[in-house]
Design an enzyme around this catalytic site. Sequence first.
Site, PDB file in Angstrom:
ATOM      1  N   CYS A  56       0.842  -1.189   0.000  1.00  0.00           N
ATOM      2  CA  CYS A  56       0.000   0.000   0.000  1.00  0.00           C
ATOM      3  C   CYS A  56       0.884   1.248   0.000  1.00  0.00           C
ATOM      4  CB  CYS A  56      -0.946   0.093   1.188  1.00  0.00           C
ATOM      5  SG  CYS A  56      -2.073  -1.296   1.301  1.00  0.00           S
ATOM      6  N   ARG A  94       4.087  -0.134  -4.753  1.00  0.00           N
ATOM      7  CA  ARG A  94       3.777  -0.670  -3.421  1.00  0.00           C
ATOM      8  C   ARG A  94       2.482  -1.468  -3.388  1.00  0.00           C
ATOM      9  NH1 ARG A  94       6.791   1.941   0.468  1.00  0.00           N
ATOM     10  NH2 ARG A  94       5.349   1.236   2.052  1.00  0.00           N
ATOM     11  N   TRP A 119      -2.449  -2.778  -1.695  1.00  0.00           N
ATOM     12  CA  TRP A 119      -2.078  -4.180  -1.817  1.00  0.00           C
ATOM     13  C   TRP A 119      -2.951  -4.890  -0.780  1.00  0.00           C
ATOM     14  CZ3 TRP A 119      -0.035  -8.140   1.192  1.00  0.00           C
ATOM     15  CH2 TRP A 119       0.456  -9.240   0.486  1.00  0.00           C
ATOM     16  N   ASN A 149      -1.964   2.179   5.533  1.00  0.00           N
ATOM     17  CA  ASN A 149      -1.046   1.137   5.082  1.00  0.00           C
ATOM     18  C   ASN A 149      -0.693   0.314   6.314  1.00  0.00           C
ATOM     19  OD1 ASN A 149       1.141  -0.336   4.111  1.00  0.00           O
ATOM     20  ND2 ASN A 149       2.560   1.389   4.233  1.00  0.00           N
ATOM     21  N   GLY A 150      -0.987  -0.980   6.286  1.00  0.00           N
ATOM     22  CA  GLY A 150      -0.660  -1.822   7.446  1.00  0.00           C
ATOM     23  C   GLY A 150      -1.833  -2.710   7.801  1.00  0.00           C
ATOM     24  N   GLU A 171      18.194 -17.118  -7.327  1.00  0.00           N
ATOM     25  CA  GLU A 171      17.735 -15.800  -7.756  1.00  0.00           C
ATOM     26  C   GLU A 171      17.160 -15.857  -9.178  1.00  0.00           C
ATOM     27  OE1 GLU A 171      16.953 -13.175  -6.453  1.00  0.00           O
ATOM     28  OE2 GLU A 171      17.107 -11.607  -7.960  1.00  0.00           O
ATOM     29  N   LYS A 176      13.368 -14.821 -10.133  1.00  0.00           N
ATOM     30  CA  LYS A 176      13.056 -13.799 -11.146  1.00  0.00           C
ATOM     31  C   LYS A 176      12.074 -14.348 -12.157  1.00  0.00           C
ATOM     32  CE  LYS A 176      14.047 -10.919  -9.652  1.00  0.00           C
ATOM     33  NZ  LYS A 176      14.806 -10.628  -8.478  1.00  0.00           N
ATOM     34  N   GLU A 203       8.461 -14.942 -10.557  1.00  0.00           N
ATOM     35  CA  GLU A 203       7.680 -13.780 -10.118  1.00  0.00           C
ATOM     36  C   GLU A 203       7.185 -12.922 -11.268  1.00  0.00           C
ATOM     37  OE1 GLU A 203       9.673 -10.916  -7.574  1.00  0.00           O
ATOM     38  OE2 GLU A 203      11.555 -11.261  -8.588  1.00  0.00           O
ATOM     39  N   HIS A 246      19.450 -35.947  -6.177  1.00  0.00           N
ATOM     40  CA  HIS A 246      18.735 -36.398  -4.980  1.00  0.00           C
ATOM     41  C   HIS A 246      17.231 -36.125  -5.073  1.00  0.00           C
ATOM     42  CE1 HIS A 246      22.486 -37.345  -3.028  1.00  0.00           C
ATOM     43  NE2 HIS A 246      22.949 -36.176  -3.431  1.00  0.00           N
ATOM     44  N   LYS A 260       6.296  -4.095  -3.899  1.00  0.00           N
ATOM     45  CA  LYS A 260       7.734  -3.886  -3.768  1.00  0.00           C
ATOM     46  C   LYS A 260       8.175  -3.849  -2.312  1.00  0.00           C
ATOM     47  CE  LYS A 260      11.636  -2.697  -5.716  1.00  0.00           C
ATOM     48  NZ  LYS A 260      12.289  -3.878  -6.297  1.00  0.00           N
TER      49      LYS A 260
HETATM   50  C1  F6R Z   1      12.151 -10.185  -5.622  1.00  0.00           C
HETATM   51  C2  F6R Z   1      11.907  -9.165  -4.641  1.00  0.00           C
HETATM   52  C3  F6R Z   1      11.562  -9.584  -3.249  1.00  0.00           C
HETATM   53  C4  F6R Z   1      12.349  -8.727  -2.247  1.00  0.00           C
HETATM   54  C5  F6R Z   1      11.902  -9.045  -0.824  1.00  0.00           C
HETATM   55  C6  F6R Z   1      12.702  -8.277   0.196  1.00  0.00           C
HETATM   56  O1  F6R Z   1      12.481  -9.657  -6.859  1.00  0.00           O
HETATM   57  O2  F6R Z   1      11.972  -8.003  -4.925  1.00  0.00           O
HETATM   58  O3  F6R Z   1      11.805 -10.929  -3.058  1.00  0.00           O
HETATM   59  O4  F6R Z   1      13.705  -8.984  -2.416  1.00  0.00           O
HETATM   60  O5  F6R Z   1      10.546  -8.720  -0.673  1.00  0.00           O
HETATM   61  O6  F6R Z   1      12.556  -6.903   0.040  1.00  0.00           O
HETATM   62  P1  F6R Z   1      13.587  -5.887   0.649  1.00  0.00           P
HETATM   63  O7  F6R Z   1      14.894  -6.108   0.000  1.00  0.00           O
HETATM   64  O8  F6R Z   1      13.016  -4.543   0.314  1.00  0.00           O
HETATM   65  O9  F6R Z   1      13.647  -6.140   2.115  1.00  0.00           O
END
Ligand code: F6R
Length: 612
Positions: free
Chosen positions: A2, A27, A73, A99-100, A485, A489, A492, A508, A607
Amino acid sequence: MCGIVAYIGPKEAYPILIKGLQRLEYRGYDSAGVALANGQLMVYKKKGKVQELIDFAEELPKSSTVGIGHTRWATHGVPNDVNAHPHTSGNSQLTIVHNGIIENYALLKEALEKEGHVFTSDTDTEVLIHFIEEIQEKDQLPLEEAVRIALTRVVGAYAIVVLDKRNPNKLVAARKASPLVVGIGEGEYFLASDATPMIEYTNKVIYINDNEIVSIDRYNGIQVKTVNNEVQTPTIHEIDMKIENLEKGGYDYFMLKEIYEQPKTISDCMRGRLNKEDGWIHLGGLEEYSNRIVNAQRFIIAACGTSWHAGLIGEYLFEELARIPVEVEYASELRYRNPIITDKDVIIAISQSGETADTLAALELSRERGALNYGIVNSVGSSIARMTDAGSYIHAGPEIGVASTKAFTGQVTLLTMMALSIGHKRGTISESQYRQYITELANIPAKVEEVLKTNDHIKYIAAEIQDKPNALYLGRGYNFPVALEGALKLKEISYIHAEGYPAAEMKHGPIALIDEEMPVIVIATNKSAYEKVLSNIQEVKARKGYVIAIVTKGDSEISQVADATIEIPETMEPFTPLLSVIPLQLLSYHIAIMRECNVDQPRNLAKSVTVE
Ligand code: F6R
């Protein structure tokens, strides 16, 4: 999670709110809404992106010099128009953005229903604004006092802004465990989840602390109090943020722009901290607590998602170069068990946003147990940056694409510099090794540039696998976290199911999945395990898997066995993640675009994860 924005001043509020919401859309983008007041209260809200709200409100009256806005969100209640914020009190006088999460909302709701309150949405936020109304009406209290009393009885996390139709000269806001920034312009004020909605207008900001309430009066300025009614003197900070960082700059998506920014962001991370000519690394935060860090009994790295993957690379770096034992923890797990943490430990929290609720909670726990808290953060002035004892910014600039790219390489660069500096101080790497490492680290931005030149080739490979439902990523050593990673990527942003595995673990279990439908992306650059990775590739090929190998430039052996190869320049093994992750970022990007996914705003994600 949010985004909230608010404005009070001489200008028309609506365009400022809308632009602010578009900046905060990273957000959350389940719904968007605004409330404006000019004698009457105008509340417009719509399910979906900010654009839906703009279209909806096009012909509606919007004239007002005060307003609040929200991009959601969803936590409580499905994304729809009714659950969208702002929410309004029963008497239609008060309106709120939040937000929360209000954890005790069910109890409050029950009590309010007994008093005759009727709710129209499924949200905890609507309960909060009815609760504030109830308190205000009962004793005819000023808005800020009603908000304050309400918050003493609320359990949960919040950043809120409240507007009272009867007094459009005032905004009241508060924060607990969700970010809130006040911008101070010329006779005007802004409130937002981060500074991005206000940077055209001011560089002066106040970061509101937990349990603080801020009242902004159009004529009398700002007053900050705690929920316990103690008046606070806020500190005004000057921020350095550029508008071009918040725009796509000719790229179709922020994610692509941010991938291409990496040669620069890695350089920015090293600027003034690493000197190739004289052979030194100097990290201010590290020097400040040098003694405690260099002599730590153990490092505990706490992070989530991509930042956790960077933390895993940190483990390899610290253990190899500085010979300090490291544990890497999902912040969400660390906080809910009873970990052994002492004052001899150093907790390194890694976070792009600096607002991740689980990472913040892990830091609180470690602080209670006496450990030194060190933050590796991108977002300047964020909660983690402010609550840690020491730390280093990665200086990647705002990362807008929801999938983290440049923040990851910034985090890994920072961890690499830390490990080298600590290793040098501890004498676990010799002076000559130290210098060699520094020289090579300084070459990384140019090498990333070289990898980016393989983009067209990567796009071609993406087309080959775009329709596959699954993918497996394999790596060893430093490249195992890169495999994780790469898989994250892909899943997501393209919604393809993908898993990352240590290459040797494949036999395994995951090997059972391999057939001609399974693309296997193998990071095969490690000199120390080259033959072993080659054998893993052969095992995949024997089962008809489609192998895409990331190899070192000039490789001849693996290139012959793999179905497709992507070359990266040679570098020292601890630095390979900084290069090998780039093709994986581009591969995911192209696959997602080919599948017509919105790479900047993937479904269900946000984000900044400020709820548990
Ligand atoms: C993946 C991504 C998330 C963040 C995670 C932690 O691309 O962006 O997995 O890495 O939510 O977020 P931060 O780094 O802001 O604590």
